[in-house]
Design an enzyme around this catalytic site. Structure first.
Site, PDB file in Angstrom:
ATOM      1  N   ARG A 147     -14.327  -5.186  -2.783  1.00 37.25           N
ATOM      2  CA  ARG A 147     -13.906  -3.783  -2.964  1.00 37.25           C
ATOM      3  C   ARG A 147     -15.163  -2.932  -2.911  1.00 37.25           C
ATOM      4  NH1 ARG A 147      -9.675  -0.979  -7.008  1.00 37.25           N
ATOM      5  NH2 ARG A 147      -8.394  -1.982  -5.438  1.00 37.25           N
ATOM      6  N   ASP A 193      -0.070   8.687  -3.530  1.00 33.34           N
ATOM      7  CA  ASP A 193      -1.287   8.139  -4.153  1.00 33.34           C
ATOM      8  C   ASP A 193      -2.001   9.299  -4.848  1.00 33.34           C
ATOM      9  OD1 ASP A 193      -3.352   6.429  -4.881  1.00 33.34           O
ATOM     10  OD2 ASP A 193      -4.311   6.428  -2.917  1.00 33.34           O
ATOM     11  N   CYS A 200       0.906   3.238  -5.298  1.00 32.30           N
ATOM     12  CA  CYS A 200       0.066   2.030  -5.377  1.00 32.30           C
ATOM     13  C   CYS A 200      -0.604   1.880  -6.739  1.00 32.30           C
ATOM     14  CB  CYS A 200      -0.971   2.041  -4.261  1.00 32.30           C
ATOM     15  SG  CYS A 200      -2.163   3.375  -4.401  1.00 32.30           S
TER      16      CYS A 200
END
Ligand code: CP
Length: 318
Positions: free
Chosen positions: A113, A235, A275
């Site tokens: 990430r 989001d 999400c």
């Protein structure tokens, strides 16, 4: 673990997952079929990663990604190694290439990430084991796998469905564009002017959709985008690293809030998705997030199943 020559080359045959576009539509369907099977009978796969290790490297915070990958690897009999970049020599200036070469001598896959997509590409070029993008500023391809599985579970197949994403044309929007196109959906992205997804991604998604029977639309009209939608997704308005822009963004995003008014414009059996993490009262109302059309917690769970399937797929162990 695969050892490259002098540890400086990556195997041209190895598979990475840096973008949804690294999977063909057939790969994507096969991977989701595997995730379905693994979800239905997890014990049948419990030794599939026995003797293998997966490095999970985080340069940004995470709740879902970290826990779902760590638990997923353990459920497959493997050993997850969670590494915060600030605890690695990476945080003291060691290059991402040398980090990739080093980790490749110990582990069987690297999940990263990070910020720039280029960092993943450089890592994948140097590592001799598969590299997975667990979120960059450009894409969130692991999230898209869970989202499409969730849509499939509810509708039996995403082809022909209308997926509307409201808000920032960010990494999540990019991956949904590509995943929606690969699975034959109509993908509508509604953003304020100036916050559209990048044109190259829209163009690529449209190319894919032309092959799969899907389509792609980008609009600034949230009501038009919500009309008849089978899925409404959103989001946060300011992603990780954009905190300084939050106040400015809060001025232009409110009409894109996933509200009950937009839900009522959508199909009666619309699925509400996010999400996470969410900010109730900003990009989504509490009423909608916690309401009867929400499948958000199924999305959360499906991160686990799809990522387990992804690791087996990339390692040739499916
Ligand atoms: N959706 C998602 O990636 O969640 P985390 O940031 O908590 O991992």
């Amino acid at each position: 673990m695969r050892g490259g020559r002098l540890g400086i080359d990556s195997d041209p045959m190895k598979r990475d997952y840096l973008s949804v576009d690294d999977l063909s539509p057939e790969d994507l369907t096969g991977l989701l079929d595997l995730a379905d099977a693994m979800k239905a009978d997890p014990t049948a796969y419990r030794d599939r990663l026995a003797g293998r290790a997966v490095a999970l490297v985080f340069e940004k915070p995470s709740t879902r990604t970290r826990v779902s990958f760590e638990v997923g690897v353990a459920q497959l009999g493997g050993h997850p190694v969670v590494l915060n970049s600030s605890e690695l020599q990476l945080g003291r200036g060691e290059t991402i290439e040398d980090t990739g070469r080093t980790l490749s001598r110990y582990v069987d896959a690297i999940v990263l990430r990070t910020f720039e997509q280029e960092r993943l590409e450089v890592l994948a070029g140097a590592a001799s084991v598969p590299v997975v993008n667990s979120l960059s500023d450009f894409e969130h391809p692991c999230q898209a796998l869970a989202d499409v599985l969730t849509i499939r579970e509810r509708f039996g197949g995403p082809g022909g469905k209308i997926l509307t994403y409201l808000g920032d044309g960010n990494n999540v929007a990019h991956s949904l564009l590509l995943a929606g196109a690969k699975t034959g959906m109509t993908v509508r992205i509604a953003t304020p002017p100036g916050f559209e997804p990048i044109p190259q991604v829209v163009h690529r998604a449209a190319e894919i959709a032309a092959e799969t029977g899907g389509s792609v639309e980008v609009t600034h009209d949230p009501e038009q985008a919500a009309k008849g939608a089978d899925v409404l997704s959103t989001d946060v308005w300011a992603s990780m690293g954009q905190e300084a822009e939050a106040d400015e963004r809060a001025l232009v995003f409110p009409i894109f809030q996933l509200s009950q008014q937009l839900v009522e414009l959508a199909a009666p059996d619309v699925l509400v998705m996010h999400c996470l993490p969410a900010h109730r009262g900003q990009e989504i109302t509490a009423e909608v997030m916690d309401g009867p059309r929400s499948v958000i917690w199924d999305q959360v769970e499906n991160r686990l199943h799809t990522q387990k399937a992804l690791l087996l797929f990339l390692l040739g162990l499916a």
